[in-house]
Design a protein around this motif. Structure first.
Motif, PDB file in Angstrom:
ATOM      1  N   ALA A 161       0.833  -1.211   0.000  1.00 56.43           N
ATOM      2  CA  ALA A 161       0.000   0.000   0.000  1.00 56.43           C
ATOM      3  C   ALA A 161       0.864   1.257   0.000  1.00 56.43           C
ATOM      4  O   ALA A 161       0.580   2.227  -0.711  1.00 56.43           O
ATOM      5  CB  ALA A 161      -0.921  -0.014   1.219  1.00 56.43           C
ATOM      6  N   ALA A 193      -4.079   5.233  -5.790  1.00 56.65           N
ATOM      7  CA  ALA A 193      -4.155   4.572  -4.481  1.00 56.65           C
ATOM      8  C   ALA A 193      -5.392   5.039  -3.712  1.00 56.65           C
ATOM      9  O   ALA A 193      -6.106   4.227  -3.103  1.00 56.65           O
ATOM     10  CB  ALA A 193      -2.886   4.871  -3.682  1.00 56.65           C
ATOM     11  N   ILE A 229      -7.333   3.096  -0.485  1.00 57.57           N
ATOM     12  CA  ILE A 229      -6.198   3.062   0.444  1.00 57.57           C
ATOM     13  C   ILE A 229      -6.181   4.344   1.274  1.00 57.57           C
ATOM     14  O   ILE A 229      -6.289   5.445   0.730  1.00 57.57           O
ATOM     15  CB  ILE A 229      -4.876   2.894  -0.321  1.00 57.57           C
ATOM     16  N   TYR A 273      -1.055   5.168   5.983  1.00 57.86           N
ATOM     17  CA  TYR A 273       0.135   4.427   5.554  1.00 57.86           C
ATOM     18  C   TYR A 273       1.366   5.321   5.459  1.00 57.86           C
ATOM     19  O   TYR A 273       2.488   4.870   5.705  1.00 57.86           O
ATOM     20  CB  TYR A 273      -0.145   3.710   4.229  1.00 57.86           C
TER      21      TYR A 273
END
Length: 364
Positions: A217, A228, A233, A238
């Motif tokens: 990710a 993304a 995501i 992240y």
């Protein structure tokens, strides 16, 4: 089937990386026990481990996440001073391995907290803006540490931003951080073995993160943030994960570095340190964890190896940096390397084919 092959390939690559580190440790220990390593080189073993950890952790931000951070020295200094304060107050009375481990853990947590606090607003920026803000963060931390006076007595910790006299310590109290002078009179605790363990721990964390779902990710955000986000995501989550992990490992490296010396001053963690670590990452290959290890180890000891050349050693060092940069990054050189590798692979294939034919004739 393809995923299984990819997993096996990544596992083999990771084992080779671990093997390089362990092999380096064994060789250095043999050289030390045989008296074949000079005192100056022995003194560089712990700093080598420190800079390897810093390079690998920064590569997580620069190479895997794709964000240019120049504040790594700030995280290193936050971890170094917090771990050193714990060591002076409590760790020195513990068994050395336990005290060092707890100091590293505290330094890593403090640096990770700074990474979280700084990362929330900073990671909204991109490119040069992110680099400038993280560089400013590192300088702010250094100047704050230069202004801090911290003391310890039976009443606990005393803090001041003016001078050591303002701490009002009772008789028998001890000044721990003395402004720009920093921390002095520390008992050394870092060892080469502890450094190698930290390197292996760093590799375990980073390599497993890179090869995990979270790592994929993170790399997808690096490759195409919009795509993304479109696939659901959580970009902020992240990015913070990579940034905090990088800061945590930098803080642990800072403690290893700090407890290898008898004195610690904030001026040792200026922007030049951040640039030096970034140089290791770039020359080792952005996103290449193994390259970061080799570049940090080789380039850190290179000036010492060239010391006999006196005035010319830094010139030679600069030329080597330029040559390595061209070798790793120039499109023409990269294409030439690919052609050479293809030819060598072809030669190796025909050699194996000829060997198999000879074996088959012998059996016949």
């Amino acid at each position: 089937m393809n995923s299984l092959k990819t997993m096996k390939k990544s596992t083999r690559s990771n084992l080779v990386t671990y093997g390089i580190v362990i092999g380096f440790y064994v060789v250095m220990q043999l050289l030390v026990s045989g008296g074949m390593l000079s005192n100056s080189m022995q003194g560089m073993l712990v700093p080598i481990c420190t800079y390897v950890v810093l390079a690998v952790s920064l590569n997580l931000t620069v190479g895997i996440l794709g964000e240019l951070s120049l504040g790594h020295a700030g995280f290193m200094s936050a971890g170094a001073f917090s771990g050193a304060v714990f060591w002076v107050i409590a760790g020195v009375n513990m068994p050395a391995p336990l005290g060092l481990a707890l100091a590293m853990l505290i330094g890593g947590v403090v640096a990770g907290v700074f990474g979280f606090v700084i990362g929330i607003p900073v990671l909204r920026l991109r490119g040069d803006y992110l680099a400038i803000v993280t560089l400013a963060f590192g300088e702010i931390i250094k100047n704050v540490l230069n202004a801090i006076y911290l003391g310890w007595d039976s009443n606990g910790l005393h803090f001041s931003l003016s001078d050591s006299a303002a701490l009002n310590l009772e008789e028998g109290g001890e000044v721990i951080i003395n402004g720009a002078i920093g921390i002095t009179g520390m008992k050394k605790a870092s060892t080469f073995t502890a450094g190698i363990i930290l390197v292996l721990l760093t590799l375990f964390v980073v390599l497993n993160l890179v090869n995990s779902r979270a790592g994929r990710a993170i790399m997808s955000i690096r490759d195409n943030r919009i795509a993304a986000e479109a696939t659901g995501i959580n970009v902020t989550k992240y990015k913070l994960m990579a940034f905090i992990t990088s800061a945590f490992l930098a803080g642990m490296a800072g403690v290893l570095y700090a407890l290898n010396m008898s004195a610690l001053a904030a001026r040792k963690f200026d922007y030049n340190t951040s640039i030096l670590v970034l140089v290791f990452v770039v020359l080792g290959g952005i996103g290449n964890i193994r390259g970061s290890i080799i570049a940090a180890a080789v380039l850190y000891v290179l000036p010492e190896m060239l010391r006999g050349l006196n005035d010319y050693r830094m010139l030679i060092y600069a030329i080597i940096l330029i040559v390595v940069m061209i070798f790793n990054q120039s499109p023409q050189v990269v294409a030439w390397r690919a052609q050479v590798w293809e030819k060598l692979s072809t030669i190796g294939f025909f050699q194996k084919l000829a060997k198999l034919k000879k074996q088959s004739k012998g059996e016949a």
